[in-house]
Design a protein around this motif. Structure first.
Motif, short mmCIF file in Angstrom:
data_model
loop_
_atom_site.label_atom_id
_atom_site.label_comp_id
_atom_site.label_asym_id
_atom_site.label_seq_id
_atom_site.Cartn_x
_atom_site.Cartn_y
_atom_site.Cartn_z
N ALA A 197 0.83 -1.21 0.00
CA ALA A 197 0.00 0.00 0.00
C ALA A 197 0.86 1.26 0.00
O ALA A 197 0.50 2.27 -0.61
CB ALA A 197 -0.95 -0.01 1.20
N ALA A 198 2.00 1.21 0.66
CA ALA A 198 2.90 2.37 0.70
C ALA A 198 3.45 2.69 -0.69
O ALA A 198 3.80 3.83 -0.98
CB ALA A 198 4.05 2.11 1.67
N CYS A 199 3.53 1.70 -1.56
CA CYS A 199 4.09 1.87 -2.90
C CYS A 199 3.05 2.37 -3.91
O CYS A 199 3.40 3.04 -4.89
CB CYS A 199 4.66 0.55 -3.41
SG CYS A 199 5.78 -0.28 -2.26
N GLN A 200 1.79 2.02 -3.67
CA GLN A 200 0.72 2.31 -4.63
C GLN A 200 0.46 3.79 -4.82
O GLN A 200 -0.13 4.18 -5.82
CB GLN A 200 -0.57 1.63 -4.19
CG GLN A 200 -0.53 0.15 -4.42
CD GLN A 200 -1.83 -0.50 -3.99
OE1 GLN A 200 -2.29 -0.32 -2.87
NE2 GLN A 200 -2.42 -1.26 -4.90
N THR A 201 0.88 4.60 -3.90
CA THR A 201 0.69 6.05 -4.06
C THR A 201 1.40 6.54 -5.31
O THR A 201 0.89 7.38 -6.02
CB THR A 201 1.24 6.79 -2.82
OG1 THR A 201 0.56 6.29 -1.67
CG2 THR A 201 1.05 8.27 -2.93
N CYS A 202 2.57 5.99 -5.58
CA CYS A 202 3.41 6.48 -6.68
C CYS A 202 3.62 5.49 -7.82
O CYS A 202 4.04 5.89 -8.90
CB CYS A 202 4.78 6.88 -6.14
SG CYS A 202 4.71 8.20 -4.91
N HIS A 203 3.39 4.21 -7.60
CA HIS A 203 3.69 3.19 -8.60
C HIS A 203 2.45 2.40 -9.01
O HIS A 203 1.57 2.16 -8.20
CB HIS A 203 4.73 2.19 -8.06
CG HIS A 203 6.06 2.80 -7.81
ND1 HIS A 203 6.98 3.04 -8.80
CD2 HIS A 203 6.63 3.22 -6.65
CE1 HIS A 203 8.06 3.58 -8.28
NE2 HIS A 203 7.88 3.71 -6.97
N ARG A 204 2.45 1.96 -10.27
CA ARG A 204 1.41 1.08 -10.79
C ARG A 204 2.05 -0.28 -11.09
O ARG A 204 3.26 -0.39 -11.21
CB ARG A 204 0.78 1.66 -12.06
CG ARG A 204 0.16 3.03 -11.88
CD ARG A 204 -1.02 2.99 -10.90
NE ARG A 204 -1.52 4.33 -10.60
CZ ARG A 204 -1.20 5.03 -9.50
NH1 ARG A 204 -0.38 4.53 -8.61
NH2 ARG A 204 -1.69 6.23 -9.29
N ALA A 232 3.03 6.47 -13.03
CA ALA A 232 2.38 7.51 -12.24
C ALA A 232 3.50 8.47 -11.83
O ALA A 232 4.34 8.82 -12.65
CB ALA A 232 1.68 6.88 -11.04
N LEU A 233 3.55 8.85 -10.58
CA LEU A 233 4.66 9.67 -10.11
C LEU A 233 5.97 8.88 -10.25
O LEU A 233 7.00 9.42 -10.60
CB LEU A 233 4.42 10.09 -8.65
CG LEU A 233 5.43 11.05 -8.05
CD1 LEU A 233 5.52 12.33 -8.86
CD2 LEU A 233 5.06 11.37 -6.61
N PHE A 240 10.75 8.52 -0.48
CA PHE A 240 10.18 7.53 0.44
C PHE A 240 11.28 7.16 1.42
O PHE A 240 12.38 6.80 1.01
CB PHE A 240 9.69 6.31 -0.34
CG PHE A 240 9.13 5.20 0.49
CD1 PHE A 240 7.97 5.40 1.24
CD2 PHE A 240 9.74 3.97 0.52
CE1 PHE A 240 7.45 4.37 2.00
CE2 PHE A 240 9.22 2.93 1.28
CZ PHE A 240 8.07 3.14 2.03
#
Length: 126
Positions: free
Chosen positions: A35-42, A49-50, A104
């Motif tokens: 979940a911590a990775c999903q903010t920026c990665h797909r 994404a970012l 991060f």
């Protein structure tokens, strides 16, 4: 000679028919710590994404996904990602790749970092 050619042809057809319809191996189940990775990665190919898409990460050199603007530090990183290297990066990105643009601080738990690394490395590419 014709019999040999016919037998070889049948063997080739049998071998190729086993490949038809086979799907690439499925990714491992997504761990909660991802979940911590999903903010920026797909996790799908081409879906940046970012951060860059993580799909097919195991099959490419670090910092080499076409169309993504990696930091010079990531572009200069030799080799690719394996579980130990990715786990270390997930725990302390700035220490493993000084100059990375990944904003991060890192995961705090080694077990979770290893689970995320295994998951990411299991993601199929295109």
């Amino acid at each position: 000679m014709k019999a040999l050619g016919g037998s070889a042809g049948l063997l080739l057809l049998a071998a190729l028919s086993g490949c038809r319809g086979e799907k690439p191996p499925a990714a491992l189940p997504q761990p909660a710590a991802f979940a911590a990775c999903q903010t920026c990665h797909r996790t799908t190919p081409g879906a940046a994404a970012l951060g860059p898409s993580l799909a097919g990460l195991a099959d490419r050199r670090a910092g080499s996904l076409p169309g993504y603007g990696y930091s010079p530090a990531m572009q200069k990183l030799e080799g690719g990602w394996d579980e130990p290297r990715l786990t270390a990066f997930l725990l302390d990105p700035d220490n493993v790749v000084p100059g990375t643009r990944m904003a991060f601080a890192g995961l705090e738990n080694r077990k979770q970092a290893a689970e995320v690394a295994r998951y990411v490395l299991s993601l199929p590419g295109e």
